[in-house]
Design an enzyme around this catalytic site. Structure first.
Site, PDB file in Angstrom:
ATOM      1  N   TYR A 108      43.079  47.556 -48.765  1.00 45.22           N
ATOM      2  CA  TYR A 108      43.285  47.933 -47.360  1.00 45.22           C
ATOM      3  C   TYR A 108      43.531  46.687 -46.500  1.00 45.22           C
ATOM      4  O   TYR A 108      44.463  46.662 -45.678  1.00 45.22           O
ATOM      5  CB  TYR A 108      42.059  48.711 -46.858  1.00 45.22           C
ATOM      6  CG  TYR A 108      42.136  49.069 -45.401  1.00 45.22           C
ATOM      7  CD1 TYR A 108      43.033  50.032 -44.955  1.00 45.22           C
ATOM      8  CD2 TYR A 108      41.332  48.428 -44.456  1.00 45.22           C
ATOM      9  CE1 TYR A 108      43.122  50.358 -43.608  1.00 45.22           C
ATOM     10  CE2 TYR A 108      41.406  48.745 -43.114  1.00 45.22           C
ATOM     11  CZ  TYR A 108      42.309  49.711 -42.689  1.00 45.22           C
ATOM     12  OH  TYR A 108      42.405  50.022 -41.362  1.00 45.22           O
TER      13      TYR A 108
ATOM     14  N   ASP B 160      53.622  62.893 -37.454  1.00 44.68           N
ATOM     15  CA  ASP B 160      52.480  62.976 -38.380  1.00 44.68           C
ATOM     16  C   ASP B 160      52.819  63.968 -39.468  1.00 44.68           C
ATOM     17  O   ASP B 160      53.634  64.876 -39.251  1.00 44.68           O
ATOM     18  CB  ASP B 160      51.228  63.433 -37.603  1.00 44.68           C
ATOM     19  CG  ASP B 160      49.930  63.067 -38.301  1.00 44.68           C
ATOM     20  OD1 ASP B 160      49.692  63.581 -39.425  1.00 44.68           O
ATOM     21  OD2 ASP B 160      49.153  62.286 -37.740  1.00 44.68           O
TER      22      ASP B 160
ATOM     23  N   ASN C 168      51.033  53.607 -35.932  1.00 50.36           N
ATOM     24  CA  ASN C 168      49.589  53.747 -36.149  1.00 50.36           C
ATOM     25  C   ASN C 168      49.206  54.442 -37.455  1.00 50.36           C
ATOM     26  O   ASN C 168      48.112  54.199 -37.960  1.00 50.36           O
ATOM     27  CB  ASN C 168      49.016  54.518 -34.943  1.00 50.36           C
ATOM     28  CG  ASN C 168      47.651  55.084 -35.212  1.00 50.36           C
ATOM     29  OD1 ASN C 168      46.658  54.367 -35.173  1.00 50.36           O
ATOM     30  ND2 ASN C 168      47.580  56.375 -35.514  1.00 50.36           N
TER      31      ASN C 168
ATOM     32  N   ILE D 155      42.462  57.670 -33.941  1.00 51.70           N
ATOM     33  CA  ILE D 155      42.978  56.716 -32.958  1.00 51.70           C
ATOM     34  C   ILE D 155      44.326  57.185 -32.404  1.00 51.70           C
ATOM     35  O   ILE D 155      44.578  57.103 -31.192  1.00 51.70           O
ATOM     36  CB  ILE D 155      43.121  55.314 -33.618  1.00 51.70           C
ATOM     37  CG1 ILE D 155      41.731  54.722 -33.896  1.00 51.70           C
ATOM     38  CG2 ILE D 155      43.971  54.385 -32.764  1.00 51.70           C
ATOM     39  CD1 ILE D 155      41.753  53.457 -34.747  1.00 51.70           C
TER      40      ILE D 155
HETATM   41  N1  LIG Z   1      38.925  54.055 -38.013  1.00 49.50           N
HETATM   42  C1  LIG Z   1      38.773  52.736 -38.062  1.00 49.50           C
HETATM   43  O1  LIG Z   1      37.640  52.215 -38.094  1.00 49.50           O
HETATM   44  C2  LIG Z   1      39.984  51.837 -38.033  1.00 49.50           C
HETATM   45  C3  LIG Z   1      39.766  50.476 -37.830  1.00 49.50           C
HETATM   46  C4  LIG Z   1      40.854  49.616 -37.791  1.00 49.50           C
HETATM   47  C5  LIG Z   1      42.136  50.116 -37.929  1.00 49.50           C
HETATM   48  N2  LIG Z   1      42.334  51.446 -38.131  1.00 49.50           N
HETATM   49  C6  LIG Z   1      43.711  51.907 -38.284  1.00 49.50           C
HETATM   50  O2  LIG Z   1      43.994  52.869 -37.310  1.00 49.50           O
HETATM   51  C7  LIG Z   1      44.970  53.776 -37.816  1.00 49.50           C
HETATM   52  C8  LIG Z   1      44.500  55.196 -37.604  1.00 49.50           C
HETATM   53  O3  LIG Z   1      43.264  55.364 -38.279  1.00 49.50           O
HETATM   54  P1  LIG Z   1      42.264  56.543 -37.915  1.00 49.50           P
HETATM   55  O4  LIG Z   1      40.898  56.018 -38.150  1.00 49.50           O
HETATM   56  O5  LIG Z   1      42.603  57.156 -36.632  1.00 49.50           O
HETATM   57  O6  LIG Z   1      42.610  57.546 -39.141  1.00 49.50           O
HETATM   58  P2  LIG Z   1      42.694  59.143 -39.246  1.00 49.50           P
HETATM   59  O7  LIG Z   1      42.613  59.442 -40.709  1.00 49.50           O
HETATM   60  O8  LIG Z   1      41.725  59.787 -38.326  1.00 49.50           O
HETATM   61  O9  LIG Z   1      44.161  59.447 -38.720  1.00 49.50           O
HETATM   62  C9  LIG Z   1      45.294  58.986 -39.422  1.00 49.50           C
HETATM   63  C10 LIG Z   1      46.474  59.882 -39.089  1.00 49.50           C
HETATM   64  O10 LIG Z   1      47.604  59.370 -39.822  1.00 49.50           O
HETATM   65  C11 LIG Z   1      48.248  60.456 -40.456  1.00 49.50           C
HETATM   66  N3  LIG Z   1      48.877  59.994 -41.692  1.00 49.50           N
HETATM   67  C12 LIG Z   1      48.285  59.421 -42.750  1.00 49.50           C
HETATM   68  N4  LIG Z   1      49.179  59.205 -43.725  1.00 49.50           N
HETATM   69  C13 LIG Z   1      50.367  59.645 -43.248  1.00 49.50           C
HETATM   70  C14 LIG Z   1      51.678  59.712 -43.791  1.00 49.50           C
HETATM   71  N5  LIG Z   1      51.937  59.310 -45.037  1.00 49.50           N
HETATM   72  N6  LIG Z   1      52.662  60.204 -43.017  1.00 49.50           N
HETATM   73  C15 LIG Z   1      52.419  60.664 -41.770  1.00 49.50           C
HETATM   74  N7  LIG Z   1      51.194  60.653 -41.214  1.00 49.50           N
HETATM   75  C16 LIG Z   1      50.181  60.149 -41.947  1.00 49.50           C
HETATM   76  C17 LIG Z   1      47.159  61.467 -40.764  1.00 49.50           C
HETATM   77  O11 LIG Z   1      47.677  62.774 -40.945  1.00 49.50           O
HETATM   78  C18 LIG Z   1      46.277  61.341 -39.539  1.00 49.50           C
HETATM   79  O12 LIG Z   1      46.691  62.216 -38.504  1.00 49.50           O
HETATM   80  C19 LIG Z   1      45.215  53.398 -39.274  1.00 49.50           C
HETATM   81  O13 LIG Z   1      46.384  52.606 -39.359  1.00 49.50           O
HETATM   82  C20 LIG Z   1      44.002  52.572 -39.625  1.00 49.50           C
HETATM   83  O14 LIG Z   1      44.278  51.624 -40.622  1.00 49.50           O
HETATM   84  C21 LIG Z   1      41.275  52.325 -38.191  1.00 49.50           C
END
Ligand SMILES: NC(=O)c1ccc[n+]([C@@H]2O[C@H](COP(=O)([O-])OP(=O)(O)OC[C@H]3O[C@@H](n4cnc5c(N)ncnc54)[C@H](O)[C@@H]3O)[C@@H](O)[C@H]2O)c1
Length: 253
Positions: free
Chosen positions: A144, A37, A79, A18
């Site tokens: 979560y 990141d 995010n 996202i």
């Molecule tokens: N994918 C879904 O279905 C979904 C649904 C609702 C909410 N979300 C939320 O959206 C956000 C992004 O999720 P996504 O699905 O894109 O995940 P993803 O795993 O594809 O991307 C997450 C990114 O965050 C970075 N990250 C994680 N921990 C970190 C840290 N400690 N320090 C710095 N960077 C860090 C990772 O390196 C990665 O680039 C999250 O907050 C998640 O809770 C996701």
């Protein structure tokens, strides 16, 4: 004209899923984007701000360095986050602390570091990445969901605290988005195909949401045209939170 030309934006977690799609959208619309990141593999056109959101010093250094170059920050997209699958009997207290440290305190660290720079913007905005798990009871997501519920409540408190300082704060609550985050959960399942079908069927629209759909919503909330929207949650969940379907007629598209 997108309205985002020249906007100075930081997206945490901007290397994947996202966050990555949001960075790509914002860059395409003319914003100057820093992708904070722990991974440096950020989209072309964005500035990599390597930092782990659990490290307050690194987060502040990354945000100060980027913002000092531009003299302000117009938008923070908070995010970065991690998932955790399980009920109350699963996981350890170390897991609880780790997930909250990233998902909740990580957003607080970035917000605290960004605030002095947001105050230098004419039209500052914050976008909090919440989740359908903050608003609905989703099975097997206790830890979560608790962390995302905290982000959701934090967004409301921040929007109240900052409205008088001209800063709008809103949340996006995505449904099941097709990102590496969900791909990992699917890959670990005993029957990955069945879980993928289940994830698609969670949305009344019958499909998982594409990251670019969330990127468009981020771009809207980052745009000064949305300055009367604060304390709001944009649910991009294929109707999961609001629609009830007749049995046997589940899919609309
Ligand atoms: N994918 C879904 O279905 C979904 C649904 C609702 C909410 N979300 C939320 O959206 C956000 C992004 O999720 P996504 O699905 O894109 O995940 P993803 O795993 O594809 O991307 C997450 C990114 O965050 C970075 N990250 C994680 N921990 C970190 C840290 N400690 N320090 C710095 N960077 C860090 C990772 O390196 C990665 O680039 C999250 O907050 C998640 O809770 C996701």
């Amino acid at each position: 004209m997108s309205g985002l030309e020249g906007r100075i934006v930081i997206v945490t977690g901007g290397a994947s899923g996202i966050g990555r799609a949001s960075v790509e959208r914002l860059v395409a619309d003319g914003a100057t984007v820093g992708a904070l990141d722990r991974s440096t593999a950020v989209p072309e056109g964005a500035v990599s701000l390597p930092a782990d959101v659990t490290d307050a010093v690194a987060v502040t250094r990354a945000i100060d360095g980027f913002c000092a170059r531009h003299g302000r920050l117009d938008v923070l997209v908070n995010n970065a986050g991690v998932g955790f699958v399980g009920g109350i009997e699963d996981g350890t207290e170390d897991d609880w602390r780790r997930v909250f440290d990233i998902n909740v305190f990580g957003q607080m660290r970035a917000m605290r570091a960004a605030l002095p720079w947001l105050e230098k913007s004419q039209t500052p905005a914050v976008v909090v990445m919440s989740s359908c798990a903050a608003l609905n009871g989703i099975p097997d997501r206790v830890l979560y969901s608790a962390s995302k519920g905290a982000c959701q409540a934090m967004m409301l408190a921040l929007s109240a605290d900052l409205v008088g300082r001209g800063i709008v704060v809103n949340a996006i609550a995505p449904g099941t988005v097709d990102t590496p985050f969900m791909g990992e959960i699917i890959a670990k399942a005993p029957d990955p195909d069945a879980l993928e079908r289940e994830f698609a069927a969670r949305q009344p629209t019958g499909r998982m949401i594409q990251p670019a759909e969330i990127g468009h919503a981020v771009a809207y909330l980052a745009n000064p045209v949305a300055r009367s929207t604060t304390g709001a949650t944009l649910e991009i969940d294929g109707g999961m939170g609001t629609i009830r379907l007749k049995r046997g007629k589940d899919v609309i598209g």
